[in-house]
Scaffold this active site. Sequence first.
Site, PDB file in Angstrom:
ATOM      1  N   GLU A 266       0.827  -1.203   0.000  1.00  0.00           N
ATOM      2  CA  GLU A 266       0.000   0.000   0.000  1.00  0.00           C
ATOM      3  C   GLU A 266       0.869   1.263   0.000  1.00  0.00           C
ATOM      4  OE1 GLU A 266      -1.013   0.417   4.740  1.00  0.00           O
ATOM      5  OE2 GLU A 266      -2.185  -1.053   3.623  1.00  0.00           O
ATOM      6  N   HIS A 284      -6.506   2.154   4.899  1.00  0.00           N
ATOM      7  CA  HIS A 284      -5.718   2.033   6.128  1.00  0.00           C
ATOM      8  C   HIS A 284      -6.120   3.124   7.127  1.00  0.00           C
ATOM      9  CE1 HIS A 284      -1.633   0.502   7.823  1.00  0.00           C
ATOM     10  NE2 HIS A 284      -2.483   0.802   8.796  1.00  0.00           N
TER      11      HIS A 284
END
Length: 318
Positions: A266, A284
């Site tokens: 990510e 996130h």
Amino acid sequence: MKVLVTRAIFPEVIGALSKRFEVEHNAEDRPWPPAELASRLQGKAGAMATVMDKFDEPILAQCPDLKVISNIAVGYNNIDVPACTERGIKVTNTPGVLDDTTADLTWSLLMAAARRIAEGDVYVRRGDWKIAFGVQYFLGQDIHHATLGIIGMGRIGRAIARRALGFDMRVLYNNRTRLPEADEKRLNATWVERDRLLAEADFVVVMAPYSPATHHMIGAAEIARMKPTAILVNSARGGVVDDAALVAALKDRRIAGAGLDVFEGEPAVNPGFLALPNVVMTPHIGSASRATRLIMCNTAAANMTAVLEGRIPPNAVN
């Protein structure tokens, strides 16, 4: 002393730090590449960092003045802790302050995936809702009285289990160490082997920290043991789940769905997820309430300040 704050944080925290230190602050909130991070760390005694900032041996070797790395997070897999210990650099984190907020987000993903909330939202916004009611519209999974399986029963795992009591769920868990009997009773939770948990759970929540030992802990073989009606939720760390294997399983409907807050590599996301209607994704944001993130920043600041003032930090990793 000079300190570096690697991302944009709350002005009040910067203000408090500035009373004690000369602060360089990443007000642009632009992630710094390794070379720039190393350059900005020159002459700095302390760094307040995020899990996106990698402190490996090549970086540490360029920063002889660094005395403390204070992570604004519970996890610290972005930091080479043994290398820091060898160099006399303290590493700290922020445990305990984000447990409930992350548990809330985990439940949000679980419920959204179970009841197909994201799909329904797109359906309404797109103008596809033409008939007021359909008996078989958007059939999802019941949460109440279902079986919840938690892999990783630390503080956040226990907070997730507590919330399951309100849904009258059966709770199975797998952890390296079994909880005390009193805690199991209070949470109505039963320790089982991981294979049994995967086979029996209607919802599998991954809450294990990332390390080389947990890399792809949930891969193709583990997903194959899950029920075809099961839903997988990962709000722990990217890399604990094999994203490619999960994409394949979701595409083939070998499991019903997934809720994901973290991803391998990510902010890049496996493009296979983007075409799948049976996955709910967030960027996130497990701890992302204003109140919790402010506490995390204040905790990280207190940790760094303690080290630089010659005191034992509240949350030492090494």
